[in-house]
Design a protein around this motif. Structure first.
Motif, PDB file in Angstrom:
ATOM      1  N   GLU A 329      73.985  22.845  46.814  1.00  7.57           N
ATOM      2  CA  GLU A 329      75.298  22.202  46.779  1.00  7.57           C
ATOM      3  C   GLU A 329      75.455  21.085  47.805  1.00  7.57           C
ATOM      4  O   GLU A 329      76.523  20.480  47.910  1.00  7.57           O
ATOM      5  CB  GLU A 329      76.395  23.251  46.977  1.00  7.57           C
ATOM      6  CG  GLU A 329      76.479  24.235  45.811  1.00  7.57           C
ATOM      7  CD  GLU A 329      77.504  25.331  46.032  1.00  7.57           C
ATOM      8  OE1 GLU A 329      78.183  25.297  47.091  1.00  7.57           O
ATOM      9  OE2 GLU A 329      77.614  26.216  45.167  1.00  7.57           O
ATOM     10  N   ALA A 330      74.393  20.829  48.573  1.00  6.19           N
ATOM     11  CA  ALA A 330      74.417  19.675  49.480  1.00  6.19           C
ATOM     12  C   ALA A 330      74.437  18.395  48.653  1.00  6.19           C
ATOM     13  O   ALA A 330      74.095  18.393  47.459  1.00  6.19           O
ATOM     14  CB  ALA A 330      73.197  19.704  50.389  1.00  6.19           C
ATOM     15  N   ARG A 331      74.833  17.304  49.267  1.00  7.25           N
ATOM     16  CA  ARG A 331      74.952  16.024  48.571  1.00  7.25           C
ATOM     17  C   ARG A 331      73.873  15.049  49.015  1.00  7.25           C
ATOM     18  O   ARG A 331      73.474  15.028  50.178  1.00  7.25           O
ATOM     19  CB  ARG A 331      76.328  15.400  48.855  1.00  7.25           C
ATOM     20  CG  ARG A 331      77.497  16.224  48.336  1.00  7.25           C
ATOM     21  CD  ARG A 331      77.677  16.042  46.848  1.00  7.25           C
ATOM     22  NE  ARG A 331      78.759  16.896  46.326  1.00  7.25           N
ATOM     23  CZ  ARG A 331      79.194  16.854  45.080  1.00  7.25           C
ATOM     24  NH1 ARG A 331      78.666  16.000  44.220  1.00  7.25           N
ATOM     25  NH2 ARG A 331      80.162  17.658  44.676  1.00  7.25           N
ATOM     26  N   THR A 332      73.392  14.263  48.068  1.00 11.31           N
ATOM     27  CA  THR A 332      72.467  13.177  48.381  1.00 11.31           C
ATOM     28  C   THR A 332      73.281  12.004  48.934  1.00 11.31           C
ATOM     29  O   THR A 332      74.513  11.991  48.837  1.00 11.31           O
ATOM     30  CB  THR A 332      71.704  12.736  47.132  1.00 11.31           C
ATOM     31  OG1 THR A 332      72.640  12.183  46.184  1.00 11.31           O
ATOM     32  CG2 THR A 332      70.976  13.913  46.497  1.00 11.31           C
ATOM     33  N   PRO A 333      72.613  10.981  49.504  1.00 12.10           N
ATOM     34  CA  PRO A 333      73.364   9.837  50.040  1.00 12.10           C
ATOM     35  C   PRO A 333      74.257   9.154  49.016  1.00 12.10           C
ATOM     36  O   PRO A 333      75.281   8.566  49.381  1.00 12.10           O
ATOM     37  CB  PRO A 333      72.249   8.902  50.520  1.00 12.10           C
ATOM     38  CG  PRO A 333      71.124   9.813  50.881  1.00 12.10           C
ATOM     39  CD  PRO A 333      71.179  10.913  49.861  1.00 12.10           C
TER      40      PRO A 333
END
Length: 394
Positions: A329-333
């Protein structure tokens, strides 16, 4: 100095009981002299494995990415360079079994077979001394921290095992972020003569109660494991511990056991994301996907059936990933979810390149952290183990 003289001085150092209480810096200096080496410097990896920090203030911190010392740490191999004074510097990895502690810089006028052998001996001795003392000497902890740790993290860190363990048949390695602010995530792994045990936990919330839930769960898991309980009974023991001591708390988990001889993997999924299986440089979709049971601490409230144990046969070289949802659930740039496929692809590429498992997770968690425009939305924990039995020659 003749080899015999150096060996005699080392034996005298090791045999002297007074040397067992020396601080590590003094001990390193004396052993370096006993071995006939010019100078040595111990560097420890910081908590997030970004820097190599000298044990004493004799030189500057070095980056793990972008230095020859860091290359030695990343690859667990010897590296050599010439110093500004014209002497040679040999970089030796400091290892506690499979766990990377840091590196040792050995300065010598010239590299010889004898100086390299003695450098390796010094590195092994320093690694053993670091391992035996870091549990009770806060100087090691202070050296390897670059920020103040929050109380829930301090409590959980005290329960965590080494990041990497392994033997001739298997290796297990893990990372956990945010390093100084973890609330409810935790991992555990251990080896017996026959079995690799691996667990990843994710407790509800992000506070001291969450950390306490994970700590009690880890303790219950270890207690059952050390009593040689079978996997279903082990999981039931954790359920009972939470119901008894923290009846309003729960956590999700995957608890797994790998038979080191046969490669049979058994696991119980307690409300957690399913493990991933990587085989022959590709993700085997849904290979370990099973209907999850209720989270630990909620089994009696949400279900009347017994918890289920699943089983699958691994193949040599298989890598299994346990993780918490803070990873996917982390986000990419660019704002996209990191997601399962990107997660698996990263590990697959690293595996294909022959990269060490511990280095793969170090770089992976850094890529996740560095891609965040702000802080992680949730704790992110990854544990990866690989089954690699010895090749039988017929």
């Amino acid at each position: 100095m003749t080899p015999e003289t150096g060996d005699d001085l080392l034996e005298q150092f090791l045999a002297d009981p007074a040397n067992s209480t020396l601080d590590l810096g003094t001990a390193a200096a004396r052993v370096t002299k006993a071995l006939g080496l010019q100078q040595s410097v111990v560097y420890l990896a910081d908590l997030q494995q970004r820097h190599l920090i000298p044990l004493t203030d004799v030189t500057s911190t070095l980056p793990i990415d972008g230095s020859l010392a860091g290359w030695s740490y990343r690859t667990q191999s010897l590296r050599v360079e010439e110093s500004e004074t014209g002497a040679m510097i040999a970089w030796f990895p400091l290892l506690d079994g499979a766990e990377r502690l840091g590196v040792l810089a050995v300065h010598t006028p010239a590299l010889t077979a004898a100086s390299l052998t003695r450098g390796r001996a010094l590195a092994m001795l320093m690694a053993m001394m670091i391992t035996s003392r870091r549990a009770y000497q806060d100087s090691f902890v202070r050296r390897t921290r670059t920020d103040r740790m929050q109380l829930p993290s301090e409590m959980l860190r005290a329960f965590l095992p080494p990041r990497t363990i392994g033997n001739a048949r298997a290796v297990s390695t893990a990372v956990l972020e945010p390093a100084y602010e973890i609330g409810g995530d935790a991992f555990d792994h251990a080896l017996t003569e026959t079995t690799l045990h691996a667990t990843v936990l994710d407790s509800l919330g992000h506070n001291l109660a969450s950390g306490l839930t994970s700590a009690v769960s880890l303790a219950a898991c270890r207690n059952a494991r050390r009593c040689e309980l079978d996997l279903p009974d082990l999981v039931n023991s954790v359920d009972s511990a939470l119901a008894t001591w923290l009846p309003e708390q729960f956590c999700t988990a995957v608890v797994a056991q790998l038979d080191l001889a046969t490669g049979i993997l058994r696991w119980s999924n307690c409300g957690h994301p399913a493990p991933l299986l990587i085989r022959d440089h590709r993700l085997i979709v849904d290979a370990l996907e099973r209907e999850p049971d209720p989270p630990l601490g909620l089994a009696r409230l949400l279900s009347t059936r017994e918890r289920r144990t699943h089983e699958v046969a691994l193949q040599p070289g298989d890598r299994v990933l346990l993780y918490t949802d803070g990873v996917t659930e982390a986000r990419t740039p660019d704002g996209e979810l990191f997601g399962l496929q990107r997660f698996a692809d990263y590990v697959i590429r690293a595996t294909a390149s022959g990269e060490l498992a511990a280095e793969t997770l170090r770089r992976l968690i850094h890529s996740i952290l560095d891609g965040q425009a702000s802080r992680l939305r949730d704790d992110a924990t990854i544990l990866m183990f690989e089954w690699q039995p010895p090749v039988t020659v017929t």
